[in-house]
Design an enzyme around this catalytic site. Structure first.
Site, PDB file in Angstrom:
ATOM      1  N   SER A 113      52.502  74.270  18.331  1.00 34.22           N
ATOM      2  CA  SER A 113      52.306  75.199  19.444  1.00 34.22           C
ATOM      3  C   SER A 113      50.840  75.383  19.847  1.00 34.22           C
ATOM      4  O   SER A 113      50.186  74.422  20.216  1.00 34.22           O
ATOM      5  CB  SER A 113      52.949  76.529  19.080  1.00 34.22           C
ATOM      6  OG  SER A 113      52.981  77.364  20.193  1.00 34.22           O
ATOM      7  N   HIS A 114      50.331  76.595  19.691  1.00 32.56           N
ATOM      8  CA  HIS A 114      48.979  76.908  20.151  1.00 32.56           C
ATOM      9  C   HIS A 114      47.918  76.524  19.127  1.00 32.56           C
ATOM     10  O   HIS A 114      46.728  76.700  19.394  1.00 32.56           O
ATOM     11  CB  HIS A 114      48.903  78.407  20.438  1.00 32.56           C
ATOM     12  CG  HIS A 114      49.351  79.217  19.268  1.00 32.56           C
ATOM     13  ND1 HIS A 114      50.670  79.256  18.883  1.00 32.56           N
ATOM     14  CD2 HIS A 114      48.672  79.954  18.373  1.00 32.56           C
ATOM     15  CE1 HIS A 114      50.783  80.004  17.806  1.00 32.56           C
ATOM     16  NE2 HIS A 114      49.581  80.443  17.471  1.00 32.56           N
ATOM     17  N   LYS A 126      60.409  71.783  13.957  1.00 25.21           N
ATOM     18  CA  LYS A 126      61.452  72.802  13.865  1.00 25.21           C
ATOM     19  C   LYS A 126      62.764  72.266  14.404  1.00 25.21           C
ATOM     20  O   LYS A 126      62.791  71.302  15.186  1.00 25.21           O
ATOM     21  CB  LYS A 126      61.053  74.082  14.593  1.00 25.21           C
ATOM     22  CG  LYS A 126      60.998  73.982  16.095  1.00 25.21           C
ATOM     23  CD  LYS A 126      60.785  75.375  16.679  1.00 25.21           C
ATOM     24  CE  LYS A 126      60.698  75.308  18.189  1.00 25.21           C
ATOM     25  NZ  LYS A 126      60.768  76.614  18.817  1.00 25.21           N
ATOM     26  N   ASP A 278      50.584  76.904  26.691  1.00 28.00           N
ATOM     27  CA  ASP A 278      50.054  76.487  25.395  1.00 28.00           C
ATOM     28  C   ASP A 278      50.456  75.053  25.028  1.00 28.00           C
ATOM     29  O   ASP A 278      51.029  74.332  25.848  1.00 28.00           O
ATOM     30  CB  ASP A 278      50.494  77.464  24.300  1.00 28.00           C
ATOM     31  CG  ASP A 278      51.975  77.360  23.985  1.00 28.00           C
ATOM     32  OD1 ASP A 278      52.746  76.959  24.876  1.00 28.00           O
ATOM     33  OD2 ASP A 278      52.360  77.662  22.846  1.00 28.00           O
ATOM     34  N   ASP A 280      52.811  73.552  23.380  1.00 23.81           N
ATOM     35  CA  ASP A 280      54.183  73.073  23.599  1.00 23.81           C
ATOM     36  C   ASP A 280      54.828  73.678  24.839  1.00 23.81           C
ATOM     37  O   ASP A 280      56.028  73.506  25.062  1.00 23.81           O
ATOM     38  CB  ASP A 280      55.040  73.330  22.354  1.00 23.81           C
ATOM     39  CG  ASP A 280      55.134  74.802  21.999  1.00 23.81           C
ATOM     40  OD1 ASP A 280      54.185  75.556  22.302  1.00 23.81           O
ATOM     41  OD2 ASP A 280      56.155  75.206  21.425  1.00 23.81           O
ATOM     42  N   ASP A 282      55.516  76.781  25.843  1.00 23.90           N
ATOM     43  CA  ASP A 282      56.395  77.954  25.884  1.00 23.90           C
ATOM     44  C   ASP A 282      55.649  79.259  26.157  1.00 23.90           C
ATOM     45  O   ASP A 282      56.261  80.268  26.475  1.00 23.90           O
ATOM     46  CB  ASP A 282      57.271  78.057  24.624  1.00 23.90           C
ATOM     47  CG  ASP A 282      56.474  78.069  23.325  1.00 23.90           C
ATOM     48  OD1 ASP A 282      55.231  77.982  23.392  1.00 23.90           O
ATOM     49  OD2 ASP A 282      57.114  78.147  22.260  1.00 23.90           O
ATOM     50  N   ARG A 283      54.310  79.240  26.028  1.00 25.39           N
ATOM     51  CA  ARG A 283      53.563  80.478  26.300  1.00 25.39           C
ATOM     52  C   ARG A 283      52.978  80.467  27.713  1.00 25.39           C
ATOM     53  O   ARG A 283      52.789  79.397  28.291  1.00 25.39           O
ATOM     54  CB  ARG A 283      52.407  80.622  25.328  1.00 25.39           C
ATOM     55  CG  ARG A 283      52.851  80.793  23.908  1.00 25.39           C
ATOM     56  CD  ARG A 283      51.663  81.050  23.023  1.00 25.39           C
ATOM     57  NE  ARG A 283      52.141  81.256  21.670  1.00 25.39           N
ATOM     58  CZ  ARG A 283      51.526  81.984  20.755  1.00 25.39           C
ATOM     59  NH1 ARG A 283      50.378  82.559  21.053  1.00 25.39           N
ATOM     60  NH2 ARG A 283      52.035  82.143  19.566  1.00 25.39           N
ATOM     61  N   THR A 345      59.448  89.749  15.371  1.00 30.26           N
ATOM     62  CA  THR A 345      58.641  88.693  15.990  1.00 30.26           C
ATOM     63  C   THR A 345      59.299  87.327  15.799  1.00 30.26           C
ATOM     64  O   THR A 345      59.774  87.007  14.711  1.00 30.26           O
ATOM     65  CB  THR A 345      57.249  88.703  15.344  1.00 30.26           C
ATOM     66  OG1 THR A 345      56.615  89.928  15.698  1.00 30.26           O
ATOM     67  CG2 THR A 345      56.408  87.532  15.817  1.00 30.26           C
ATOM     68  N   GLU A 365      54.599  89.992  22.989  1.00 29.36           N
ATOM     69  CA  GLU A 365      53.213  90.275  23.355  1.00 29.36           C
ATOM     70  C   GLU A 365      52.325  89.037  23.256  1.00 29.36           C
ATOM     71  O   GLU A 365      51.244  88.997  23.824  1.00 29.36           O
ATOM     72  CB  GLU A 365      52.635  91.398  22.489  1.00 29.36           C
ATOM     73  CG  GLU A 365      52.793  91.233  20.977  1.00 29.36           C
ATOM     74  CD  GLU A 365      52.075  90.067  20.373  1.00 29.36           C
ATOM     75  OE1 GLU A 365      50.925  89.840  20.767  1.00 29.36           O
ATOM     76  OE2 GLU A 365      52.659  89.394  19.504  1.00 29.36           O
ATOM     77  N   SER A 366      52.790  88.040  22.505  1.00 25.88           N
ATOM     78  CA  SER A 366      51.998  86.845  22.223  1.00 25.88           C
ATOM     79  C   SER A 366      52.124  85.825  23.359  1.00 25.88           C
ATOM     80  O   SER A 366      52.250  84.634  23.107  1.00 25.88           O
ATOM     81  CB  SER A 366      52.467  86.240  20.911  1.00 25.88           C
ATOM     82  OG  SER A 366      53.870  86.048  20.935  1.00 25.88           O
ATOM     83  N   LYS A 377      61.111  80.658  24.857  1.00 27.82           N
ATOM     84  CA  LYS A 377      60.216  81.223  25.854  1.00 27.82           C
ATOM     85  C   LYS A 377      59.722  80.070  26.716  1.00 27.82           C
ATOM     86  O   LYS A 377      59.753  78.918  26.293  1.00 27.82           O
ATOM     87  CB  LYS A 377      59.085  81.999  25.201  1.00 27.82           C
ATOM     88  CG  LYS A 377      58.246  81.254  24.179  1.00 27.82           C
ATOM     89  CD  LYS A 377      57.287  82.234  23.522  1.00 27.82           C
ATOM     90  CE  LYS A 377      56.342  81.542  22.553  1.00 27.82           C
ATOM     91  NZ  LYS A 377      56.846  81.542  21.175  1.00 27.82           N
ATOM     92  N   ARG A 497      47.502  90.579  11.858  1.00 26.25           N
ATOM     93  CA  ARG A 497      47.566  90.997  13.260  1.00 26.25           C
ATOM     94  C   ARG A 497      47.731  92.513  13.306  1.00 26.25           C
ATOM     95  O   ARG A 497      48.597  93.064  12.630  1.00 26.25           O
ATOM     96  CB  ARG A 497      48.747  90.343  13.970  1.00 26.25           C
ATOM     97  CG  ARG A 497      48.754  88.822  13.897  1.00 26.25           C
ATOM     98  CD  ARG A 497      49.551  88.236  15.057  1.00 26.25           C
ATOM     99  NE  ARG A 497      49.893  86.837  14.863  1.00 26.25           N
ATOM    100  CZ  ARG A 497      49.057  85.807  15.003  1.00 26.25           C
ATOM    101  NH1 ARG A 497      47.795  86.029  15.329  1.00 26.25           N
ATOM    102  NH2 ARG A 497      49.476  84.562  14.824  1.00 26.25           N
TER     103      ARG A 497
HETATM  104  C1  VG1 Z   1      53.179  83.957  16.675  1.00 23.28           C
HETATM  105  C2  VG1 Z   1      53.493  85.091  17.628  1.00 23.28           C
HETATM  106  C3  VG1 Z   1      54.986  85.180  17.862  1.00 23.28           C
HETATM  107  C4  VG1 Z   1      55.503  83.835  18.372  1.00 23.28           C
HETATM  108  C5  VG1 Z   1      55.119  82.740  17.396  1.00 23.28           C
HETATM  109  C6  VG1 Z   1      55.510  81.376  17.890  1.00 23.28           C
HETATM  110  O1  VG1 Z   1      53.781  84.205  15.423  1.00 23.28           O
HETATM  111  O2  VG1 Z   1      53.003  86.312  17.131  1.00 23.28           O
HETATM  112  O3  VG1 Z   1      55.253  86.212  18.774  1.00 23.28           O
HETATM  113  O4  VG1 Z   1      56.895  83.859  18.513  1.00 23.28           O
HETATM  114  O5  VG1 Z   1      53.709  82.744  17.195  1.00 23.28           O
HETATM  115  O6  VG1 Z   1      54.943  81.109  19.135  1.00 23.28           O
HETATM  116  P1  VG1 Z   1      52.977  84.808  14.171  1.00 23.28           P
HETATM  117  O7  VG1 Z   1      53.965  84.854  13.053  1.00 23.28           O
HETATM  118  O8  VG1 Z   1      51.822  83.899  13.943  1.00 23.28           O
HETATM  119  O9  VG1 Z   1      52.503  86.153  14.594  1.00 23.28           O
HETATM  120  V1  VG1 Z   1      54.592  79.505  19.546  1.00 23.28           V
HETATM  121  O10 VG1 Z   1      54.087  79.493  21.090  1.00 23.28           O
HETATM  122  O11 VG1 Z   1      53.741  79.128  18.231  1.00 23.28           O
HETATM  123  O12 VG1 Z   1      56.052  78.654  19.341  1.00 23.28           O
HETATM  124 CO    CO Z   2      54.121  77.614  21.794  1.00 21.79          CO
END
Ligand code: VG1
Ligand code: CO
Length: 544
Positions: A113-114, A126, A278, A280, A282-283, A345, A365-366, A377, A497
């Site tokens: 992801s990010h 996943k 981001d 992948d 989704d953000r 979350t 919120e992320s 998302k 966090r």
């Molecule tokens: C973070 C965010 C969460 C989100 C997750 C995956 O998780 O807080 O809201 O669903 O990333 O997003 P964590 O456990 O690091 O707080 V993504 O865009 O990585 O699939």
């Molecule tokens: Co992502």
């Protein structure tokens, strides 16, 4: 073709976190590491035998190698068909779209992801179930348990599949289809949003925008939808070519990492609209002219205006937000007379509510927003939703949000991240809070009186499953909240966090700088959690 059976032994720690298994690339490169996890998926997800699997990733370093291994393992494990994205690339929401549209038995998404990509950065994997969403905990627990006992995996010997040509080939008995996922995804978007109105906005000459794909997966999708189908100017999409290392940056759409876009939407020459997604896809981050839309507010604004988009013109059945997300959406749900759910979350907790039709929109919120159109998302979806609102309302982003605050009040909101904290110190901090929790209700902390303090647990209203230890909530009598939790997506040490929220009904007080407005609560959180004493940190690494 005969499958080889390879002997192996379990690896520690193949436990999926908030969103899959994420580790450093060199962890995944160890012999058998990826194979063990993938075999655990095939061993536990028996519908994949004789079924169809969707496969793709965000294009980061090691994506191509991993895809070839998974294809050969799918063939050895009797998967009858694999739909793989061209170049091995699929955005997370597009993968969800394909899983659902072609009624497949699930998908494997390769993404961290990010998190940054590259030989010394992060990789991830996943499994998504047949409904299109991230596997629920019952499934990820089964996969994890299997990884702890695994002693062999199956794989065939074969030449690499050409991932860059759309078309079909056979791998053993398995049919491999290399697909172009952009068209299916773009069609889905066209069915939800008023493309004519958005096109008119773009051709009006009075609207300027940029979309920052951050050298990640959404570039091709954004170019097709925004520039080709909607007629936005060429070069509306910036950093549109997916790169294995995302150009060396964090593909994380926030004010820190998408600073180029922030600069383009600030000052005299500011654009009217800026958006980013981001690694992948989704953000999403949404910016107006000199204006940042907090993701929690974005969810609330979309919920309040949903009927302006054709796909949601019947209204919404309900909304859900992750626990740390601000309560802005709750107020909208109340006004609309629909239910609002508070989930832990992670997107996997929205799946059952979406499947059961209890909610239409959900968010975190992320920088995560989405709906029942897929089970992930969806970054571009959120951007198109905002464009649809802007096109119909003919107001600026700031006007829309300020009007929303006047109607519902403003939830000042911030998140402070302390990254790479020593894990033992982070665990100690959480334990200290657990001990403190029972004594907090009724206490006066500065101007705030504690109404409740708990270790958040969630019972899924559909299947009754229980998720415990999902973060610490401290709620105050005026509705303000402090939430603390440890990240489940990091790959190094712990990330703490701290989420802070305060409600302000008075519109004369809606223009305060966020950190200033929240300063008293920020201080209370630091002191309660003994952040400096326990982590040695005086300031957070990232503030959003
Ligand atoms: C973070 C965010 C969460 C989100 C997750 C995956 O998780 O807080 O809201 O669903 O990333 O997003 P964590 O456990 O690091 O707080 V993504 O865009 O990585 O699939
Ligand atoms: Co992502």
């Amino acid at each position: 073709m005969q499958a080889s059976v390879i002997s192996t032994t379990p690896f520690d720690g193949q436990k999926p976190g908030t969103s899959g298994l994420r580790k450093k690339v060199n962890t995944f490169q160890q012999p058998h590491y990826l194979e063990n996890f993938v075999q655990a998926i095939f061993d536990t997800q028996i519908k994949l035998r004789g079924g169809t699997l969707v496969l793709g990733g965000d294009g980061r370093f090691y994506n191509r190698e991993a895809i070839q291994v998974i294809l050969r393992m799918a063939a050895a494990n009797d998967v009858s068909r694999v739909l793989v994205g061209k170049g091995g690339i699929l955005s997370t929401p597009a993968a969800s779209c394909i899983i659902r549209k072609y009624q497949t038995q699930g998908g494997i998404i390769l993404s961290a992801s990010h998190n940054p990509g590259g030989p010394s950065e992060d990789f991830g994997i996943k499994f998504n179930i047949d409904a299109g969403g991230p596997a629920p905990e019952s499934v990820t627990n089964a996969i994890y348990e299997r990884t702890q006992r695994i002693d062999q995996y199956q794989i065939i010997e074969a030449d690499p599949v050409d991932l860059d040509q759309i078309g079909e080939c056979r791998l053993g008995e398995t049919q491999v289809q290399v697909i172009d996922p952009v068209a299916d995804y773009a069609d889905l978007m066209a069915s939800l949003f008023d493309f004519d109105a958005i096109q008119a906005l773009f051709s009006s000459g009075s609207f300027r925008m940029r979309f920052d794909a951050m050298h990640a997966v959404t570039g091709p999708y954004a170019i097709e939808i925004l520039e080709h189908r909607l007629g936005a100017e060429p070069d509306t999409v910036m950093n549109g070519i997916p790169l294995e290392d995302f150009g060396g940056d964090h593909p994380d759409p926030n004010l820190v990492h998408a600073h180029e876009l922030v600069e383009l939407t600030s000052g005299a020459e500011a654009l009217d609209f800026g958006a980013a997604s981001d690694g992948d896809g989704d953000r999403n981050m949404v910016l107006g002219r000199d204006f940042f839309v907090t993701p929690s507010d974005s969810l609330a604004v979309l919920a309040a205006n949903a009927q302006l988009a054709p796909g949601y013109k019947q209204g919404i059945s309900g909304v859900a937000r992750s626990m740390p997300t601000s309560q802005a959406a709750d107020r909208v749900a109340e006004a609309l007379g629909v239910a609002c759910f508070e989930t832990p979350t992670g997107w996997k907790f929205f799946g059952n509510l979406l499947d059961a039709g209890k909610i239409t929109l959900c968010g975190e919120e992320s920088f995560g927003t989405g709906s029942d159109h897929v089970r992930e998302k969806d970054g571009l979806w959120a951007v198109l939703f905002w464009l649809n609102l802007l096109a119909v309302k003919r107001q600026s982003v700031a006007e829309i949000v300020r009007e929303h605050w006047r109607r519902f009040g403003r939830h000042y909101y911030t998140r402070h991240d302390y990254e790479g904290v020593d894990s033992t110190a982070a665990d100690g901090l959480v334990k200290h809070l657990y001990i403190l929790l029972p004594s907090l209700p009724g206490q006066q902390l500065g101007d705030f009186k504690v109404a409740f303090a708990d270790d958040f647990a969630y019972t899924d209203p559909i299947d009754g499953s229980v998720a415990k230890h999902q973060g610490i909530r401290i709620g105050f009598e005026d509705g303000s909240r402090i939430v603390l939790r440890l990240s489940g997506t990091g790959t190094q040490g712990a990330t703490l966090r701290v989420y802070i929220e305060q409600y302000e009904a008075d519109s004369a007080r809606h223009d305060r700088p966020v950190q200033e407005a929240l300063a008293p609560l920020i201080l209370i959180a630091r002191e309660l959690a003994q952040i400096e004493a326990r982590t040695g940190r005086t300031e957070p690494d990232v503030i959003t």
